[in-house]
Design a protein around this motif. Structure first.
Motif, mmCIF file in Angstrom:
data_model
loop_
_atom_site.group_PDB
_atom_site.id
_atom_site.type_symbol
_atom_site.label_atom_id
_atom_site.label_comp_id
_atom_site.label_asym_id
_atom_site.label_seq_id
_atom_site.Cartn_x
_atom_site.Cartn_y
_atom_site.Cartn_z
ATOM 1 N N ALA A 1 -20.481 6.079 -17.014
ATOM 2 C CA ALA A 1 -20.405 4.722 -17.519
ATOM 3 C C ALA A 1 -19.260 4.007 -16.813
ATOM 4 N N CYS A 2 -19.457 2.734 -16.524
ATOM 5 C CA CYS A 2 -18.402 1.984 -15.856
ATOM 6 C C CYS A 2 -18.423 0.545 -16.346
ATOM 7 N N SER A 3 -17.357 -0.154 -16.064
ATOM 8 C CA SER A 3 -17.254 -1.578 -16.351
ATOM 9 C C SER A 3 -16.984 -2.309 -15.047
ATOM 10 N N GLU A 4 -17.397 -3.564 -14.971
ATOM 11 C CA GLU A 4 -17.132 -4.350 -13.772
ATOM 12 C C GLU A 4 -16.145 -5.459 -14.116
ATOM 13 N N PHE A 5 -15.102 -5.562 -13.296
ATOM 14 C CA PHE A 5 -14.060 -6.550 -13.516
ATOM 15 C C PHE A 5 -13.949 -7.471 -12.306
ATOM 16 N N LYS A 6 -13.569 -8.695 -12.591
ATOM 17 C CA LYS A 6 -13.310 -9.666 -11.527
ATOM 18 C C LYS A 6 -11.825 -9.978 -11.502
ATOM 19 N N TYR A 7 -11.226 -9.875 -10.318
ATOM 20 C CA TYR A 7 -9.808 -10.171 -10.136
ATOM 21 C C TYR A 7 -9.665 -11.362 -9.197
ATOM 22 N N ARG A 8 -8.877 -12.329 -9.602
ATOM 23 C CA ARG A 8 -8.594 -13.450 -8.715
ATOM 24 C C ARG A 8 -7.661 -13.016 -7.590
ATOM 25 N N ARG A 9 -7.636 -13.801 -6.552
ATOM 26 C CA ARG A 9 -6.788 -13.499 -5.398
ATOM 27 C C ARG A 9 -5.330 -13.307 -5.826
ATOM 28 N N GLY A 10 -4.726 -12.214 -5.373
ATOM 29 C CA GLY A 10 -3.321 -11.946 -5.650
ATOM 30 C C GLY A 10 -3.049 -11.248 -6.964
ATOM 31 N N ILE A 11 -4.082 -11.032 -7.799
ATOM 32 C CA ILE A 11 -3.867 -10.382 -9.086
ATOM 33 C C ILE A 11 -3.760 -8.868 -8.903
ATOM 34 N N GLU A 12 -2.795 -8.284 -9.573
ATOM 35 C CA GLU A 12 -2.586 -6.842 -9.473
ATOM 36 C C GLU A 12 -3.675 -6.084 -10.212
ATOM 37 N N ILE A 13 -4.190 -5.031 -9.591
ATOM 38 C CA ILE A 13 -5.188 -4.166 -10.209
ATOM 39 C C ILE A 13 -4.499 -2.981 -10.878
ATOM 40 N N PHE A 14 -3.569 -2.381 -10.188
ATOM 41 C CA PHE A 14 -2.685 -1.394 -10.816
ATOM 42 C C PHE A 14 -1.372 -1.376 -10.053
ATOM 43 N N GLY A 15 -0.334 -0.872 -10.700
ATOM 44 C CA GLY A 15 0.991 -0.844 -10.110
ATOM 45 C C GLY A 15 1.455 0.572 -9.822
ATOM 46 N N GLU A 16 2.351 0.681 -8.870
ATOM 47 C CA GLU A 16 2.931 1.978 -8.532
ATOM 48 C C GLU A 16 3.598 2.574 -9.772
ATOM 49 N N GLY A 17 3.321 3.846 -10.034
ATOM 50 C CA GLY A 17 3.908 4.526 -11.177
ATOM 51 C C GLY A 17 3.096 4.429 -12.450
ATOM 52 N N GLU A 18 2.053 3.592 -12.481
ATOM 53 C CA GLU A 18 1.203 3.500 -13.670
ATOM 54 C C GLU A 18 0.275 4.706 -13.752
ATOM 55 N N ASP A 19 -0.185 5.005 -14.952
ATOM 56 C CA ASP A 19 -1.103 6.122 -15.143
ATOM 57 C C ASP A 19 -2.372 5.919 -14.323
ATOM 58 N N ALA A 20 -2.789 6.977 -13.641
ATOM 59 C CA ALA A 20 -3.992 6.911 -12.803
ATOM 60 C C ALA A 20 -5.193 7.361 -13.631
ATOM 61 N N GLU A 21 -5.658 6.487 -14.494
ATOM 62 C CA GLU A 21 -6.752 6.827 -15.409
ATOM 63 C C GLU A 21 -8.123 6.515 -14.819
ATOM 64 N N TYR A 22 -8.177 5.628 -13.840
ATOM 65 C CA TYR A 22 -9.458 5.115 -13.372
ATOM 66 C C TYR A 22 -9.620 5.281 -11.865
ATOM 67 N N VAL A 23 -10.886 5.259 -11.452
ATOM 68 C CA VAL A 23 -11.263 5.173 -10.048
ATOM 69 C C VAL A 23 -12.007 3.850 -9.881
ATOM 70 N N TYR A 24 -11.862 3.237 -8.719
ATOM 71 C CA TYR A 24 -12.364 1.884 -8.502
ATOM 72 C C TYR A 24 -13.321 1.856 -7.312
ATOM 73 N N GLN A 25 -14.372 1.047 -7.430
ATOM 74 C CA GLN A 25 -15.291 0.814 -6.328
ATOM 75 C C GLN A 25 -15.472 -0.694 -6.166
ATOM 76 N N ILE A 26 -15.284 -1.187 -4.954
ATOM 77 C CA ILE A 26 -15.386 -2.631 -4.690
ATOM 78 C C ILE A 26 -16.841 -3.015 -4.481
ATOM 79 N N THR A 27 -17.310 -3.985 -5.249
ATOM 80 C CA THR A 27 -18.670 -4.506 -5.049
ATOM 81 C C THR A 27 -18.659 -5.785 -4.212
ATOM 82 N N SER A 28 -17.572 -6.511 -4.232
ATOM 83 C CA SER A 28 -17.387 -7.659 -3.336
ATOM 84 C C SER A 28 -15.898 -7.970 -3.262
ATOM 85 N N GLY A 29 -15.471 -8.487 -2.106
ATOM 86 C CA GLY A 29 -14.065 -8.818 -1.929
ATOM 87 C C GLY A 29 -13.319 -7.751 -1.150
#
Length: 220
Positions: A26-54
């Motif tokens: 199961a997955c969710s799809e998120f939209k991030y505007r230009r320059g928005i942080e997706i995750f930060g250094e040192g944050e918990d690595a709970e997720y894996v990400y796949q780019i559908t556009s951008g």
């Protein structure tokens, strides 16, 4: 980090993700505007990400305030895999970007007893190691002009040799190649004057590679 991102129902998974999980996650799809942080250094690595556009950049801020970009992730790419429990780099969107977000544990559970998943994962990890090795060589052994030529060829290959390449800004390129913004601009000017590329438009972010074979000699 899912702040300032819009969630939507996920479409069927594909590419590397489908090969790893067999379409059973199961997955969710998120939209991030230009320059928005997706995750930060040192944050918990709970997720894996796949780019559908951008596109996404992953980077680390150095103690002296400089930024080192370690990778650009494009449509279809997966990122966010870690060998520990936290992220070693930060990630943000280069342009408006849509990503599928999957719990890392869900992928690992779906991979159990699937030999094809293990082979796919080994192949994927090997490809990432090769990219890291190539990037290390680029930073450590190549001249500025060779780095820019190698970067252009890398983008051309990853985008399947398009008639026109749309690049990220010069600052991002400089931080990826470990050189200054001015040096990037000079290298582009040299390659343009050598008739190896042509800019399209005033922003000089759209360009056409005119002679890939000769350009490759700078990356020999």
């Amino acid at each position: 980090m899912l702040i300032n991102a819009n969630a939507a129902a996920c479409q069927p998974i594909d590419g590397h993700l489908a090969a790893l999980a067999g379409g059973r996650v199961a997955c969710s799809e998120f939209k991030y505007r230009r320059g928005i942080e997706i995750f930060g250094e040192g944050e918990d690595a709970e997720y894996v990400y796949q780019i559908t556009s951008g596109a996404v950049r992953t980077y680390k801020m150095l103690p002296d305030g400089r930024r080192q970009i370690n990778a650009f992730h494009l449509q279809g790419d997966m990122f966010g895999f870690e060998n520990g429990i936290t992220h070693r780099f930060s990630a943000d969107a280069l342009v408006e970007t849509h990503v599928r977000i999957i719990k890392r544990g869900s992928i690992l559970n779906a991979m159990q007893s699937r030999v094809v998943s293990t082979k796919t994962l080994i192949c994927y990890v090997t490809q990432n190691l090769q990219h890291a090795e190539d990037h290390m060589l680029l930073l450590g052994r190549k001249t500025a002009l060779e780095r820019v030529a190698a970067f252009l060829l890398e983008m051309d290959e990853r985008l399947n040799h398009p008639p026109m390449i749309v690049l990220m800004n010069r600052r991002d390129i400089a931080d990826y190649l470990g050189i200054t913004l001015e040096t990037v601009s000079r290298a582009f000017s040299v390659l343009r004057d050598e008739a190896l590329l042509r800019f399209d438009g005033n922003t000089q972010r759209r360009l056409e590679l005119l002679d890939r074979q000769v350009l490759a000699k700078f990356d020999a």
